[in-house]
Design a protein around this motif. Structure first.
Motif, short mmCIF file in Angstrom:
data_model
loop_
_atom_site.label_atom_id
_atom_site.label_comp_id
_atom_site.label_asym_id
_atom_site.label_seq_id
_atom_site.Cartn_x
_atom_site.Cartn_y
_atom_site.Cartn_z
N ALA A 91 0.83 -1.20 0.00
CA ALA A 91 0.00 0.00 0.00
C ALA A 91 0.87 1.26 0.00
CB ALA A 91 -0.93 -0.01 1.21
N TRP A 92 1.92 1.26 0.82
CA TRP A 92 2.82 2.41 0.86
C TRP A 92 3.55 2.59 -0.47
CZ3 TRP A 92 8.19 3.39 0.82
CH2 TRP A 92 8.56 4.67 1.27
N PHE A 93 3.89 1.45 -1.11
CA PHE A 93 4.52 1.51 -2.43
C PHE A 93 3.60 2.20 -3.43
CE2 PHE A 93 4.54 -0.61 -6.62
CZ PHE A 93 5.79 -0.22 -7.07
N GLY A 94 2.30 1.82 -3.42
CA GLY A 94 1.35 2.44 -4.33
C GLY A 94 1.20 3.92 -4.10
N ILE A 95 1.14 4.33 -2.83
CA ILE A 95 1.01 5.76 -2.51
C ILE A 95 2.25 6.52 -2.95
CG2 ILE A 95 0.86 7.39 -0.59
CD1 ILE A 95 -0.80 5.26 0.90
N ARG A 96 3.42 5.91 -2.75
CA ARG A 96 4.67 6.58 -3.12
C ARG A 96 4.77 6.81 -4.62
NH1 ARG A 96 9.42 7.94 -0.92
NH2 ARG A 96 11.32 7.83 -2.20
N GLN A 97 4.25 5.84 -5.42
CA GLN A 97 4.35 5.99 -6.87
C GLN A 97 3.61 7.21 -7.37
OE1 GLN A 97 6.66 3.76 -8.25
NE2 GLN A 97 6.65 3.49 -6.03
N ARG A 98 2.53 7.58 -6.69
CA ARG A 98 1.73 8.73 -7.12
C ARG A 98 2.46 10.05 -6.88
NH1 ARG A 98 -3.68 7.29 -7.78
NH2 ARG A 98 -4.33 9.43 -7.42
N ARG A 99 3.47 10.01 -6.02
CA ARG A 99 4.18 11.24 -5.67
C ARG A 99 5.49 11.41 -6.42
NH1 ARG A 99 3.67 10.38 0.92
NH2 ARG A 99 1.38 10.63 1.06
N LEU A 100 5.95 10.36 -7.09
CA LEU A 100 7.24 10.42 -7.77
C LEU A 100 7.10 10.99 -9.18
CD1 LEU A 100 8.74 6.94 -6.78
CD2 LEU A 100 9.35 9.17 -5.83
N GLU A 101 8.10 11.71 -9.60
CA GLU A 101 8.09 12.26 -10.96
C GLU A 101 8.24 11.16 -12.00
OE1 GLU A 101 10.61 15.49 -13.69
OE2 GLU A 101 11.04 15.25 -11.55
N THR A 102 9.09 10.17 -11.71
CA THR A 102 9.25 9.00 -12.58
C THR A 102 8.99 7.74 -11.75
OG1 THR A 102 11.64 9.00 -12.11
CG2 THR A 102 10.90 10.10 -14.12
N PRO A 103 7.71 7.36 -11.61
CA PRO A 103 7.38 6.22 -10.76
C PRO A 103 7.85 4.90 -11.38
CG PRO A 103 5.45 6.96 -11.93
CD PRO A 103 6.52 7.97 -12.22
#
Length: 522
Positions: free
Chosen positions: A265-277
């Protein structure tokens, strides 16, 4: 499947050695390109073949190393998890540091892992060697396609080369069990890994001569935390499922399961915040893309689980020699490969919407035949062969259209991410099938079996068992096989119906041939 890695590559899968291309091979650059393709196809065939080559070898490995139930599942799918969880990461690393360099390193490590697996004296070391092979395999797929794009600069020839590449990759999955069975008829179980070494040696010798370095001018940034959390989350969740199936619910299950879910779940949330997920989850807003990705995952999951369980059934329940078991799998493999070749023509005529739906319904029909096949013993072998052939049509359809459909459903500037996710779904499906459906079969064996050992192989190894106990153990295994097949049937039927509801009809104004879908939620 592998076609998705070269985003936007179009054109049917046709013979690279067509008359047009053969006439040009005499020139130095074209000869180098064809030889370069041939040398690249070797490791790619090994990577796909090693995802399935153990399906018929596991009974021999169980006799030699006596792995526990969960260790046996890790031996099978630790490789697939390593490949699937690192594909996108190594694609970005190749862009940054050089595709050929990464390819050379990956092939070398793959050879080392193969030798270590062949000589492993314990289940733990075999699992570690398989994981090392998976890490190496994850470097090969994206790098190999990038190298091919440098070899074939003409778009038409490049499309042909990618078609041959894709057909080779699909064929490796199909023929893996057959080759494993042929080897085991003459040699010990480690031979299924040693067969990789001659190909590795040839590649290391000739690749530096035939291939050139390829780098991206704008490599994406890699987020180490995303790599770690995605891999760790998957491993923790799967460990919890396997442990619960084979040993029952324990404190380890109660800790690792929720921890893995939290990491994912944390991985999914982090991807939304990265410029290049690492994974662009926003692509899943498109229904066509979502259906394509699930179609890439589910048939591989069903195929890997039922192929593995059927291999154990044929050898350990029916007592069929390994070579005969391999020959019984040959018609299904032939149908799968033929379907991969013919699907582009079928998709051009019927449209990808119809092909995607047909994929799920044919897999469901094929797997449904496993129920009477497993219930009737040796009298049901014809049912088994028919099951593999009908399901093989669905698997071939899936392998051929998923990547192109996923790429075609998104804007061109996001095609690379779409292709990477499509390929990852294939690899994770191959591993998740054994992890989830295999664990279901193990759970039912533990509940309904004689209770003397957690697996059929371990039970049959016990000395002095009466015929009644042996029959009870075999019946419990058959129940697990049938349950896994039935769950896969229901999932495919559900996804087939969902596809009929979700997938739009092609817009004739945009594509008179019906090959692509109209834009949705772009």
């Amino acid at each position: 499947m592998a076609r998705g890695w070269l985003s936007g590559a179009a054109g049917p899968s046709v013979d690279l050695m067509s008359p047009h291309l053969t006439r040009t091979v005499r020139s130095g650059p074209q000869l180098r390109a064809v030889l370069g393709l041939l040398i690249v196809l070797g490791p790619i065939l090994l990577v796909s073949m090693d995802g399935s080559i153990l399906f018929l070898a596991m009974p021999r490995i169980s006799q030699a190393l006596a792995p526990s139930a969960d260790q046996a599942l890790w031996i099978l799918d630790g490789y697939g998890f390593a490949v699937g969880s690192l594909l996108i990461t190594f694609g970005n690393l190749g862009d940054r540091y050089g595709r050929l360099r990464l390819l050379m390193i990956g092939v070398t490590i793959f050879g080392i892992g193969s030798a270590a697996a062949a000589l492993a004296p314990s289940p733990e070391l075999l699992i570690a060697a398989r994981a090392l092979m998976g890490v190496a395999g994850a470097t090969l797929l994206p790098s190999a396609l990038a190298v091919l794009s440098e070899l074939f600069t003409d778009p038409r020839q490049r499309a042909r080369a990618i078609g041959v590449f894709a057909a080779t990759f699909s064929a490796g999955f199909a023929i893996g069990p057959v080759i494993g069975g042929v080897l085991l008829e003459r040699f010990w179980w480690g031979s299924v890994f040693l067969i990789n070494l001659p190909v590795v040696v040839l590649f290391v010798i000739f690749a530096p001569v035939l291939l050139r370095e390829v780098r991206s001018t704008r490599p994406g940034r890699i987020d180490p935390l995303s790599v770690i959390t995605s891999a760790a989350g998957l491993l923790l969740v799967i460990f919890a499922i396997k442990h619960a199936a084979t040993e029952g619910v324990s404190a380890a299950v109660m800790i690792t399961g929720p921890a893995g879910i939290a990491l994912l779940a944390w991985f999914g949330i982090r991807q939304r915040r990265l410029e290049t997920p690492l994974i662009d989850f926003s692509l899943f807003r498109d229904r066509v893309f979502t259906v394509a990705i699930v179609t890439g995952l589910l048939p591989l999951a069903a195929w890997s689980a039922t192929a593995y369980l059927s291999g154990v059934y044929l050898q350990s329940v029916l007592g069929i020699p390994v070579l005969q078991a391999a020959l019984l799998a040959l018609p299904g493999a032939a149908v799968l490969i033929a379907t991969c070749v013919l699907t582009p023509l079928v998709a051009d005529r019927l449209g990808k919407r119809t092909v995607l739906q047909l994929c799920h319904f044919t897999v469901a029909a094929g797997l449904l035949l496993l129920l009477p096949a497993a219930a009737t013993g040796t009298a049901g072998l014809s049912w088994y062969v028919a099951s593999t052939m009908i399901a093989g049509v669905g698997y071939g359809l899936s392998f051929s259209v998923v990547a192109d459909t996923a790429v075609g459903a998104v804007p061109p500037e996001r095609a690379g991410s779409a292709g990477a996710i499509a390929e990852t779904s294939n690899e994770l499906g191959n591993a998740l099938g054994i992890a989830l459906l295999g664990s279901l079969a193990a759970f039912l064996f533990r509940l309904s079996g004689p209770g003397l050992a957690p697996t059929l192989a371990e039970t049959l190894e016990l000395p002095g068992l009466p015929a009644m106990i042996i029959g009870e153990a075999k019946s419990a295994f058959v129940l697990g096989l049938q349950a896994a097949a039935l769950v896969a049937v229901l999932l495919h039927l559900a996804l087939g119906l969902l596809s009929a509801r979700w997938l739009p009809r092609p817009d004739p104004a945009q594509d008179p041939d019906g090959g692509r879908f109209s834009s949705i939620e772009r």
